[in-house]
Design a protein around this motif. Structure first.
Motif, PDB file in Angstrom:
ATOM      1  N   PHE A 463      34.220  51.875  67.719  1.00 14.70           N
ATOM      2  CA  PHE A 463      33.820  50.662  66.999  1.00 14.70           C
ATOM      3  C   PHE A 463      33.238  51.037  65.636  1.00 14.70           C
ATOM      4  CE2 PHE A 463      31.022  47.194  65.811  1.00 14.70           C
ATOM      5  CZ  PHE A 463      31.757  46.071  66.138  1.00 14.70           C
ATOM      6  N   GLU A 464      32.398  52.081  65.612  1.00 11.94           N
ATOM      7  CA  GLU A 464      31.797  52.522  64.349  1.00 11.94           C
ATOM      8  C   GLU A 464      32.877  52.999  63.380  1.00 11.94           C
ATOM      9  OE1 GLU A 464      28.638  55.899  62.759  1.00 11.94           O
ATOM     10  OE2 GLU A 464      28.637  55.313  64.868  1.00 11.94           O
ATOM     11  N   GLN A 465      33.859  53.731  63.893  1.00  8.11           N
ATOM     12  CA  GLN A 465      34.944  54.206  63.041  1.00  8.11           C
ATOM     13  C   GLN A 465      35.802  53.042  62.539  1.00  8.11           C
ATOM     14  OE1 GLN A 465      35.657  57.405  61.845  1.00  8.11           O
ATOM     15  NE2 GLN A 465      33.552  57.617  62.567  1.00  8.11           N
ATOM     16  N   PHE A 466      36.036  52.053  63.395  1.00  2.00           N
ATOM     17  CA  PHE A 466      36.805  50.883  62.969  1.00  2.00           C
ATOM     18  C   PHE A 466      36.089  50.178  61.820  1.00  2.00           C
ATOM     19  CE2 PHE A 466      38.159  46.532  62.850  1.00  2.00           C
ATOM     20  CZ  PHE A 466      39.517  46.578  63.139  1.00  2.00           C
ATOM     21  N   GLN A 467      34.774  49.993  61.975  1.00  2.00           N
ATOM     22  CA  GLN A 467      33.995  49.342  60.929  1.00  2.00           C
ATOM     23  C   GLN A 467      34.069  50.138  59.626  1.00  2.00           C
ATOM     24  OE1 GLN A 467      33.223  46.345  61.219  1.00  2.00           O
ATOM     25  NE2 GLN A 467      31.185  46.050  62.055  1.00  2.00           N
ATOM     26  N   ARG A 468      34.004  51.445  59.742  1.00  2.00           N
ATOM     27  CA  ARG A 468      33.975  52.285  58.540  1.00  2.00           C
ATOM     28  C   ARG A 468      35.314  52.264  57.809  1.00  2.00           C
ATOM     29  NH1 ARG A 468      31.255  56.085  55.845  1.00  2.00           N
ATOM     30  NH2 ARG A 468      32.233  58.033  55.192  1.00  2.00           N
ATOM     31  N   TYR A 469      36.403  52.366  58.549  1.00  2.00           N
ATOM     32  CA  TYR A 469      37.709  52.509  57.913  1.00  2.00           C
ATOM     33  C   TYR A 469      38.427  51.174  57.686  1.00  2.00           C
ATOM     34  CZ  TYR A 469      37.391  57.546  58.298  1.00  2.00           C
ATOM     35  OH  TYR A 469      36.987  58.845  58.148  1.00  2.00           O
ATOM     36  N   PHE A 470      38.182  50.179  58.538  1.00  2.00           N
ATOM     37  CA  PHE A 470      38.884  48.908  58.394  1.00  2.00           C
ATOM     38  C   PHE A 470      37.948  47.743  58.075  1.00  2.00           C
ATOM     39  CE2 PHE A 470      41.526  51.344  61.470  1.00  2.00           C
ATOM     40  CZ  PHE A 470      42.615  51.536  60.645  1.00  2.00           C
ATOM     41  N   GLY A 471      36.665  47.886  58.426  1.00  2.00           N
ATOM     42  CA  GLY A 471      35.723  46.773  58.223  1.00  2.00           C
ATOM     43  C   GLY A 471      35.359  46.554  56.777  1.00  2.00           C
ATOM     44  N   CYS A 472      35.403  47.631  55.979  1.00  2.00           N
ATOM     45  CA  CYS A 472      35.067  47.514  54.550  1.00  2.00           C
ATOM     46  C   CYS A 472      36.283  46.977  53.808  1.00  2.00           C
ATOM     47  CB  CYS A 472      34.646  48.868  53.994  1.00  2.00           C
ATOM     48  SG  CYS A 472      34.223  48.818  52.241  1.00  2.00           S
ATOM     49  N   ARG A 473      36.568  45.692  54.025  1.00  2.00           N
ATOM     50  CA  ARG A 473      37.695  45.072  53.335  1.00  2.00           C
ATOM     51  C   ARG A 473      37.421  43.589  53.184  1.00  2.00           C
ATOM     52  NH1 ARG A 473      43.041  45.886  56.597  1.00  2.00           N
ATOM     53  NH2 ARG A 473      43.866  44.912  54.709  1.00  2.00           N
ATOM     54  N   ALA A 474      37.749  43.078  52.012  1.00  2.00           N
ATOM     55  CA  ALA A 474      37.617  41.642  51.774  1.00  2.00           C
ATOM     56  C   ALA A 474      38.675  40.917  52.594  1.00  2.00           C
ATOM     57  CB  ALA A 474      37.811  41.355  50.297  1.00  2.00           C
ATOM     58  N   LEU A 475      38.286  39.812  53.192  1.00  2.00           N
ATOM     59  CA  LEU A 475      39.230  39.013  53.967  1.00  2.00           C
ATOM     60  C   LEU A 475      39.966  38.007  53.091  1.00  2.00           C
ATOM     61  CD1 LEU A 475      37.049  38.448  57.157  1.00  2.00           C
ATOM     62  CD2 LEU A 475      39.021  39.953  56.922  1.00  2.00           C
ATOM     63  N   ASP A 476      39.465  37.798  51.886  1.00  2.00           N
ATOM     64  CA  ASP A 476      40.113  36.929  50.912  1.00  2.00           C
ATOM     65  C   ASP A 476      39.875  37.553  49.543  1.00  2.00           C
ATOM     66  OD1 ASP A 476      41.472  34.833  49.816  1.00  2.00           O
ATOM     67  OD2 ASP A 476      40.010  33.279  50.324  1.00  2.00           O
ATOM     68  N   ILE A 477      40.639  37.160  48.547  1.00  2.00           N
ATOM     69  CA  ILE A 477      40.402  37.694  47.207  1.00  2.00           C
ATOM     70  C   ILE A 477      39.246  36.915  46.594  1.00  2.00           C
ATOM     71  CG2 ILE A 477      41.422  38.216  44.960  1.00  2.00           C
ATOM     72  CD1 ILE A 477      44.106  38.360  46.237  1.00  2.00           C
ATOM     73  N   GLU A 478      38.066  37.163  47.134  1.00  2.00           N
ATOM     74  CA  GLU A 478      36.853  36.471  46.703  1.00  2.00           C
ATOM     75  C   GLU A 478      35.645  37.292  47.114  1.00  2.00           C
ATOM     76  OE1 GLU A 478      34.204  34.955  45.132  1.00  2.00           O
ATOM     77  OE2 GLU A 478      35.957  33.706  44.739  1.00  2.00           O
ATOM     78  N   VAL A 479      34.881  37.737  46.111  1.00  2.00           N
ATOM     79  CA  VAL A 479      33.732  38.592  46.371  1.00  2.00           C
ATOM     80  C   VAL A 479      32.615  37.851  47.089  1.00  2.00           C
ATOM     81  CG1 VAL A 479      32.575  38.148  44.174  1.00  2.00           C
ATOM     82  CG2 VAL A 479      32.321  40.384  45.249  1.00  2.00           C
ATOM     83  N   ALA A 480      32.613  36.515  47.039  1.00  2.00           N
ATOM     84  CA  ALA A 480      31.568  35.735  47.702  1.00  2.00           C
ATOM     85  C   ALA A 480      31.795  35.587  49.198  1.00  2.00           C
ATOM     86  CB  ALA A 480      31.460  34.344  47.061  1.00  2.00           C
ATOM     87  N   GLU A 481      32.978  35.950  49.697  1.00  2.00           N
ATOM     88  CA  GLU A 481      33.290  35.797  51.119  1.00  2.00           C
ATOM     89  C   GLU A 481      32.881  37.051  51.897  1.00  2.00           C
ATOM     90  OE1 GLU A 481      34.633  33.126  52.764  1.00  2.00           O
ATOM     91  OE2 GLU A 481      34.432  32.002  50.900  1.00  2.00           O
ATOM     92  N   PRO A 482      32.314  36.898  53.114  1.00  2.89           N
ATOM     93  CA  PRO A 482      31.920  38.070  53.909  1.00  2.89           C
ATOM     94  C   PRO A 482      33.113  38.966  54.237  1.00  2.89           C
ATOM     95  CG  PRO A 482      30.981  36.054  54.815  1.00  2.89           C
ATOM     96  CD  PRO A 482      31.981  35.631  53.778  1.00  2.89           C
ATOM     97  N   THR A 483      32.851  40.253  54.346  1.00  6.34           N
ATOM     98  CA  THR A 483      33.882  41.203  54.737  1.00  6.34           C
ATOM     99  C   THR A 483      33.987  41.261  56.258  1.00  6.34           C
ATOM    100  OG1 THR A 483      32.344  43.056  54.846  1.00  6.34           O
ATOM    101  CG2 THR A 483      33.339  42.587  52.702  1.00  6.34           C
ATOM    102  N   LEU A 484      34.996  41.977  56.727  1.00  3.63           N
ATOM    103  CA  LEU A 484      35.166  42.123  58.170  1.00  3.63           C
ATOM    104  C   LEU A 484      33.977  42.849  58.784  1.00  3.63           C
ATOM    105  CD1 LEU A 484      37.172  41.548  60.449  1.00  3.63           C
ATOM    106  CD2 LEU A 484      38.222  43.760  60.002  1.00  3.63           C
ATOM    107  N   ALA A 485      33.428  43.840  58.072  1.00  5.73           N
ATOM    108  CA  ALA A 485      32.285  44.595  58.601  1.00  5.73           C
ATOM    109  C   ALA A 485      31.039  43.725  58.734  1.00  5.73           C
ATOM    110  CB  ALA A 485      31.983  45.790  57.700  1.00  5.73           C
ATOM    111  N   GLU A 486      30.951  42.663  57.954  1.00  3.38           N
ATOM    112  CA  GLU A 486      29.794  41.766  58.020  1.00  3.38           C
ATOM    113  C   GLU A 486      29.961  40.700  59.095  1.00  3.38           C
ATOM    114  OE1 GLU A 486      28.080  40.882  53.791  1.00  3.38           O
ATOM    115  OE2 GLU A 486      30.245  41.166  53.591  1.00  3.38           O
ATOM    116  N   SER A 487      31.032  40.780  59.859  1.00  7.89           N
ATOM    117  CA  SER A 487      31.329  39.761  60.867  1.00  7.89           C
ATOM    118  C   SER A 487      31.509  40.404  62.238  1.00  7.89           C
ATOM    119  CB  SER A 487      32.597  38.990  60.465  1.00  7.89           C
ATOM    120  OG  SER A 487      32.546  38.580  59.129  1.00  7.89           O
ATOM    121  N   PRO A 488      30.467  41.075  62.781  1.00  8.20           N
ATOM    122  CA  PRO A 488      30.637  41.772  64.065  1.00  8.20           C
ATOM    123  C   PRO A 488      30.960  40.826  65.215  1.00  8.20           C
ATOM    124  CG  PRO A 488      28.323  41.691  63.416  1.00  8.20           C
ATOM    125  CD  PRO A 488      29.112  41.237  62.228  1.00  8.20           C
ATOM    126  N   HIS A 489      30.457  39.581  65.146  1.00  8.71           N
ATOM    127  CA  HIS A 489      30.787  38.646  66.224  1.00  8.71           C
ATOM    128  C   HIS A 489      32.274  38.295  66.205  1.00  8.71           C
ATOM    129  CE1 HIS A 489      26.681  38.045  67.584  1.00  8.71           C
ATOM    130  NE2 HIS A 489      26.304  37.941  66.328  1.00  8.71           N
TER     131      HIS A 489
END
Length: 783
Positions: A463-489
């Motif tokens: 899970f930690e590796q997934f967050q590190r390698y895939f979680g640090c990504r914008a889900l939309d082309i918008e800096v104001a939107e949370p990333t995947l890593a910020e959405s653990p639920h």
């Protein structure tokens, strides 16, 4: 020690402060608020005196444990909430004078002798959080619920990322029962429904949108606080000025109007220039902000400016080619195109990406993630924000340059198969189905995670590796939107869904299908043409995965690290009063935010500018423009008077445009009631339709559901292992939803205009990805 009088919370007066007055109003109106008392913090009041009276009140009422809360006169007001400025101490023993004195002293230190001190019976919360009856950032008509297990202090302090659900409100302000979903949340559906009922009632009773703290204990929903939503974006009307020409809005590259920060770091006009110059493009796109929304148009080389209200003349290809050769700019671009094709610039760029640039970008992203932003001083943090913004600006230029190896590689194979076999572009793309490994990599990692034993060290590490390698990504082309890593639920929902869906290995089947298509192609080719076919197929196979690999490392991950630094800047500026909310930093440019951080005084002009930008974006969201403005000039001409080398880069990009975002002029519903679109991934499936407008809706998905959406981005690949089919309002055969659907062998139809409006959530539909049709069936009872 002066005797202090305890006032029942229901009788609190204005001099007791804003929070006490708000709770008094709720109690008087019959809302479930934990019982309590309030003490005046006027001059001469002391912590020991208040504490002694509080212990007496707790003993008299049988409160074994209490919460001691601030109630400043400036707290929970109509114009300012003071959130985060004042103290609350939880779980104070009701009969412990020393502990009570310490808690009261903490609260008094935060408010001074100005307001009151509230002492309430402690709620042993199983879940707690906040609910907004309107989106506090954009003003959109959603109810937003944030929740954590246990007490809510971890959420309020920012120590824990909450589970979140966004529930749309109808025009009359009501909420559909079917939209209230609590899957995998810390609060069950019954409690969530009651919370929403109470929140709407509080909004009505207090005459405006509310920000409510709540807790659930033994199935009972308690309201701990209700204050007006302050700093709500007051809509600021935007003048809608439409430039001459034909302008199109693409919903797949930005769901909402871009914030000022996003627009400053993702500037397509600026970023595309190096590619235009290097490859001698004969036409390029230009962007404009119309009514707050981002629109684009195609600008041919050497063409005169479009006349207002008039469609440009339709010229034959030979005449267009002649006009290009007759202009200085056109001749310069033709020379660049010939040079790019002669030197095989596209292949050299692909080799550079594979040999060096990919890993350099990946290492840079990981390095940024390792920086402790909170531990930096202001100057260091400002430098981080500037550096990250600069990295994104440069990587966006690389993103567009890398479009050329992909476009030329696909175009040359499609052009060959069209001329030699008579195949359409869609038929040719079957030769490549299943080769975009990068698109499916996050989904495979998620499925592997789901197969690991819950609670195991192996799963925690994965899970930690997934967050590190895939979680640090914008889900939309918008800096104001949370990333995947910020959405653990959200991730937990997806992991559970992947576990229920089980493993699906389509790789072997896809390889066999590709082999059959290739065999059909070879059988139809003259022997003299087969070697050319093999060469073009090999090139297309090498570049097919480049588009999604490119998007992740040049756009999504760099955008995420800009967001992380900007948020830390926003927190500091909000604490100083320069901004109303930390999120207001996204209404500044990175340079404005960094410069403001260098000032020790609140900057009124910065705050006012951010408020205005927030208000204009809120107005734009509430007033979306049409999908296009102006007169459609029709399909672009073929450059029949140019050499193959001169026209290939431009025609390759034109084909990509058609396959990624085809021209759509009418609603997808025919006279027979069947919805039609573009076939994107073959197969036929019947299942439950789930309307998914954004990543915030992922939690409603169940294994086998058919996603119906406006469009998708590469980041959506995490949901594909669990879904049964896909329907998108927009997109073409090479759009992200089409590519990812083919990777997983999921039936998909794209460019089904109006599908998200025509299909109801929960309806049973049949998707035929080969025909490009969607048939609607019975609507099941609501759950």
């Amino acid at each position: 020690m002066r005797t202090i009088e305890a006032t029942p919370l229901a009788s609190a007066a204005a001099h007791h402060g804003g929070k006490a007055a708000g709770l008094s109003a709720l109690l008087t109106a019959g809302f479930p608020v934990p019982p309590g008392v309030v003490f005046d913090a006027a001059p001469l009041a002391s912590a020991p005196a208040i504490a002694a009276a509080a212990v007496d009140a707790a003993r008299e009422n049988g409160w074994r444990s209490v919460a001691v809360r601030s109630s400043s006169k400036g707290e929970d007001g109509v114009t300012s909430s003071g959130a985060g400025e004042f103290e609350t101490v939880l779980n104070v023993p009701g009969d412990d004078v020393e502990a009570m004195t310490s808690a009261v002293d903490t609260v008094l230190a935060s408010i001074g002798e100005n307001g009151g001190v509230i002492v309430q019976q402690m709620v042993a919360a199983e879940a707690a959080g906040v609910v907004f009856t309107i989106d506090p950032v954009t003003g959109a008509t959603f109810i937003i619920v944030n929740a954590v297990s246990g007490l809510g202090d971890a959420l309020v302090s920012g120590a824990e990322t909450p589970w979140e659900t966004r529930i749309p409100r109808a025009v009359d302000g009501s909420v559909r029962s079917a939209d209230i979903v609590a899957d995998d949340g810390p609060i069950d559906r019954a409690a969530l429904r009651e919370l929403i009922r109470l929140a709407l009632a509080a909004e009505d009773a207090r005459h405006g949108p509310q920000d409510i703290e709540w807790a659930v204990a033994d199935g009972v929903v308690w309201l701990l606080q209700s204050r007006p939503v302050t700093a709500l974006a007051e809509q600021v009307p935007v003048e809608v000025v439409v430039p001459p020409g034909y302008w199109v809005r693409d919903p797949t590259h930005g769901r909402l109007p871009r914030t000022r920060m996003t627009a400053s770091v993702i500037d397509e006009d600026r970023a595309v220039r190096p590619m235009v110059v290097e490859f001698g493009m004969l036409a390029t796109f230009s962007g404009a902000r119309i009514g707050g929304w981002h629109y684009v148009t195609i600008v041919p080389v050497g063409a005169p400016p479009p006349a207002p209200g008039k469609s440009p003349p339709r010229l034959p290809g030979w005449l267009v080619s002649l006009l290009i050769r007759g202009s200085r700019e056109g001749r310069r671009q033709l020379r660049a195109a010939r040079r790019a094709m002669k030197t095989d610039a596209a292949q050299r760029l692909l080799d550079e990406w594979n040999d060096r640039r990919r890993e350099e970008l990946r290492a840079g992203i990981l390095s940024f993630q390792d920086v402790d932003l909170g531990g930096l001083d202001d100057a260091e943090l400002a430098d981080q924000l500037r550096e990250r913004a600069g990295t994104l600006i440069r990587s966006t230029e690389l993103h567009f340059r890398l479009a050329m190896p992909y476009s030329i590689g696909i175009f040359q194979l499609v052009d060959f198969c069209r001329a030699q076999i008579g195949w359409s572009a869609e038929e040719t793309l079957d030769l490549l189905s299943g080769l975009a490994d990068v698109a499916s990599e996050p989904g495979r990692a998620l499925a592997a995670l789901a197969a690991m034993p819950p609670g195991s060290a192996e799963r925690a590490d994965a899970f930690e590796q997934f967050q590190r390698y895939f979680g640090c990504r914008a889900l939309d082309i918008e800096v104001a939107e949370p990333t995947l890593a910020e959405s653990p639920h959200l991730l937990n929902v997806l992991i559970d869904a992947a576990r229920q869906a089980g493993s699906v290995d389509a790789e072997q089947a896809q390889a066999e299908a590709r082999a059959r298509v290739a065999a059909r192609a070879r059988a139809r080719l003259r022997p003299a043409r087969r070697a050319e076919f093999e060469r073009l197929l090999a090139t297309a196979e090498r570049v097919y995965g480049l588009r999604d690999d490119n998007v992740f490392l040049t756009i999504d991950a760099p955008l995420a690290v800009v967001r992380y630094a900007a948020l830390e800047v926003g927190r500091r500026l909000a604490a100083r009063g320069t901004l109303d909310l930390p999120e207001d930093v996204f209404h500044l440019t990175p340079e404005e935010a960094a410069a403001a951080l260098g000032s020790r005084d609140p900057l009124t002009d910065i705050r006012d500018g951010a408020q205005r930008e927030r208000g204009e974006r809120a107005w734009a969201i509430a007033h979306p423009g049409p999908i296009s403005y102006g007169i459609d000039p029709g399909a672009p001409p073929r450059f029949t008077g140019l050499t193959r080398a001169e026209r290939t880069p431009t025609e390759a990009e034109m084909l990509m445009g058609e396959l990624i975002m085809p021209r759509v002029t009418a609603d997808s519903t025919g006279q027979d009631g069947v919805l039609r679109g573009t076939p994107a991934s073959a197969g036929r499936v019947t299942g439950t339709a789930r309307i998914v407008h954004s990543e915030a809706d992922f939690h409603v998905l169940e294994p086998g559901d058919i996603v119906v959406c406006p469009g998708t981005r590469p980041s959506w690949s995490v949901i594909f292992p669990m879904i049964g089919g896909l329907v998108a309002d927009a997109g073409g055969s090479l759009s992200h939803p089409a590519i990812i659907a083919r990777e997983y062998g999921i039936p998909a139809v794209v460019a089904a205009v109006g599908a998200t409006d025509a299909i109801r959530d929960g309806e049973v539909i049949t998707v035929d990805g080969g025909e490009g049709t969607i048939r609607r069936h019975a609507f099941p009872p609501r759950r």
